[in-house]
Design an enzyme around this catalytic site. Structure first.
Site, PDB file in Angstrom:
ATOM      1  CG  PHE A 137      25.153  55.327  84.584  1.00 18.58           C
ATOM      2  CD1 PHE A 137      25.035  53.996  84.190  1.00 18.58           C
ATOM      3  CD2 PHE A 137      25.638  56.245  83.658  1.00 18.58           C
ATOM      4  CE1 PHE A 137      25.381  53.596  82.901  1.00 18.58           C
ATOM      5  CE2 PHE A 137      25.991  55.853  82.362  1.00 18.58           C
ATOM      6  CZ  PHE A 137      25.851  54.530  81.988  1.00 18.58           C
ATOM      7  CG  ASP A 222      30.130  61.287  86.468  1.00 21.24           C
ATOM      8  OD1 ASP A 222      29.896  62.177  85.617  1.00 21.24           O
ATOM      9  OD2 ASP A 222      30.056  60.068  86.209  1.00 21.24           O
ATOM     10  CE  LYS A 251      25.626  60.921  78.943  1.00 20.15           C
ATOM     11  NZ  LYS A 251      25.589  60.289  80.238  1.00 20.15           N
TER      12      LYS A 251
HETATM   13  C1  LIG Z   1      26.459  59.154  80.495  1.00 20.46           C
HETATM   14  C2  LIG Z   1      27.238  59.173  81.756  1.00 20.46           C
HETATM   15  C3  LIG Z   1      28.530  58.621  81.834  1.00 20.46           C
HETATM   16  C4  LIG Z   1      29.162  57.855  80.708  1.00 20.46           C
HETATM   17  O1  LIG Z   1      29.326  58.605  79.558  1.00 20.46           O
HETATM   18  P1  LIG Z   1      29.583  57.860  78.146  1.00 20.46           P
HETATM   19  O2  LIG Z   1      29.929  58.973  77.216  1.00 20.46           O
HETATM   20  O3  LIG Z   1      28.326  57.136  77.789  1.00 20.46           O
HETATM   21  O4  LIG Z   1      30.729  56.918  78.379  1.00 20.46           O
HETATM   22  C5  LIG Z   1      29.209  58.755  83.024  1.00 20.46           C
HETATM   23  N1  LIG Z   1      28.666  59.378  84.076  1.00 20.46           N
HETATM   24  C6  LIG Z   1      27.432  59.911  84.044  1.00 20.46           C
HETATM   25  C7  LIG Z   1      26.888  60.611  85.245  1.00 20.46           C
HETATM   26  C8  LIG Z   1      26.667  59.800  82.892  1.00 20.46           C
HETATM   27  O5  LIG Z   1      25.420  60.285  82.871  1.00 20.46           O
END
Ligand SMILES: *Cc1c(COP(=O)(O)O)cnc(C)c1O
Length: 401
Positions: A137, A222, A251
């Site tokens: 994700f 990520d 986040k």
């Molecule tokens: C939440 C998330 C994203 C996307 O972040 P947004 O601020 O919702 O665009 C990307 N990578 C990971 C691992 C995430 O948990």
């Protein structure tokens, strides 16, 4: 019309919220419009790792909002440099590109990887490949959902961008086999969040680091959900003492107040962006930079990664001590737990509804995993409250035919 009906009537229904209408929050607690208090065991997918309305962050936000908020990157501000410097110090990487949402940081990493592939690795034009993981994700843009393996994220949103190759997560041989002369990068979550709190096998990251170096491929991690203390370290990759070539943050970087994200990478990779090549009107604005720098300072001053390690160990040990046929497995690291539910008893969504009745906010990810990811400021007694509620909910689920 109540607030739930109003949202449903006027909003797109791309979420299925639990039936509670929240109006204020403080630390690990939130209150609904009727004044009922709930324990937040989800912290907005890790965006609220500092807890709700942290006084230092609210003070930084309001002070900066009164001075200067948005000037665009057409000008310098007296706030951005210090924020970028702190990101480089924390990661030991050479440069940072600020954005707003996580998905934008991932898009930035994809652009950087492809540029590096063409201009440094000399991959033929238009042929760069990025290796990604099953169950990934990385956000919701069309490019990003295009390489997702989750049908719900993709359905009817194509055609999708080519140039991504998917391999099973945590399988070093599969990564090795997928690398071609056109591979510019491997892009993985360090621990998969939405995929169900999937921790790769021990040693995987070290092997991956070595493989990427040997094969001249960028390692891009990520850490939007796993980073900034969530797993008991500043960054989850520190559990294996590696440094990636680039890392995506988001986040918690915004201190639970603003969307702030960044792609932080080796200086030579960041230098591939020349003026005009990439940008964002709001990315790196003075308000975001001031709040994010304070969020990083609070994280250091309160040793939130250390708290996460200590409280996370407590949470996971309490979860492992629950013996219920409803639980198939408990996974996690730091204050980040995934509880795999046996679907013959209940769905994870049904359990989150039952927890809500007991004033615990938690949400499933996928259909069978209940995720617990509280603000990192949580204490033992609050974890105990959550465990007691969870035990009661599991006992009810067990009794159901
Ligand atoms: C939440 C998330 C994203 C996307 O972040 P947004 O601020 O919702 O665009 C990307 N990578 C990971 C691992 C995430 O948990």
């Amino acid at each position: 019309m109540n607030e739930i009906e109003r949202e449903e009537r006027y909003g797109a229904r791309n979420y299925a919220p639990l039936p509670v209408v929240l109006s204020h929050g403080k630390g690990v607690w939130v209150w609904d419009v009727d004044g009922t208090r709930y324990l937040d065991m989800m912290s907005a997918y890790s965006a609220v790792s500092h807890g709700h309305a942290h006084p230092r962050l609210v003070a930084a936000l309001t002070a900066q909002a009164q001075r200067l908020a948005v000037v665009s990157r057409a000008f310098y501000s007296d706030r951005l440099g210090a924020f970028l410097e702190r990101l480089c110090d924390l990661t030991t990487l050479g440069g940072a590109l600020p954005m707003n949402t996580g998905a934008e940081a991932v898009e930035t990493a994809i652009k950087a990887a492809r540029r590096w592939g063409y201009s440094v690795k000399r991959i033929p034009a238009g042929r760069a490949e990025i290796i990604v993981a099953e169950g990934n994700f990385h956000g919701r843009t069309t490019t990003i959902v295009g390489f997702s393996s989750e049908p719900a994220y993709r359905a009817d949103f194509g055609p999708f961008a080519p140039g991504f190759v998917r391999v099973p997560f945590g399988d070093i041989d599969a990564v090795r086999a997928a690398i071609t002369p056109n591979t510019c990068a491997v892009l993985f979550e360090t621990i998969q969040g939405e995929g169900g709190i999937i921790v790769p096998p021990g040693g995987f990251l070290r092997e991956l680091r070595q493989l990427c170096t040997e094969q001249n491929v960028l390692l891009l991690l990520d850490e939007i959900q796993s980073g900034l203390g969530r797993t008991g370290k500043w960054f989850a990759y520190q559990h294996e003492n590696i440094v990636p070539d680039g890392v995506m943050l988001g986040k918690a970087l915004g201190g639970g107040l603003l969307p702030v994200s960044a792609f932080v990478a080796r200086r030579d990779v960041i230098d591939l962006f020349e003026p005009g090549s990439h940008g964002s009107t709001f990315g790196g604005n003075a308000l975001a930079a001031a709040v994010a720098l304070e969020a990083l300072d609070v994280m250091a001053d309160e040793d939130l990664p250390g708290r996460s390690a200590e409280m996370g160990e407590y949470l996971l040990s309490r979860l492992h001590a629950i013996h219920s046929p409803v639980i198939r497995e408990v996974r996690g690291r730091g204050l980040w737990a995934g509880i795999e539910i046996d679907p013959s008893f209940a769905s994870a969504h049904e359990l989150s509804l039952q927890l809500l009745r007991r004033h615990i906010l938690a949400k499933e990810t996928r259909t069978t995993v209940l995720r617990l990811a509280p603000p990192l400021v949580i204490g033992r007694s609050e974890i105990d409250l959550c465990i007691a509620a969870l035990k009661a909910v599991l006992a009810e689920a067990e009794d159901r035919p």
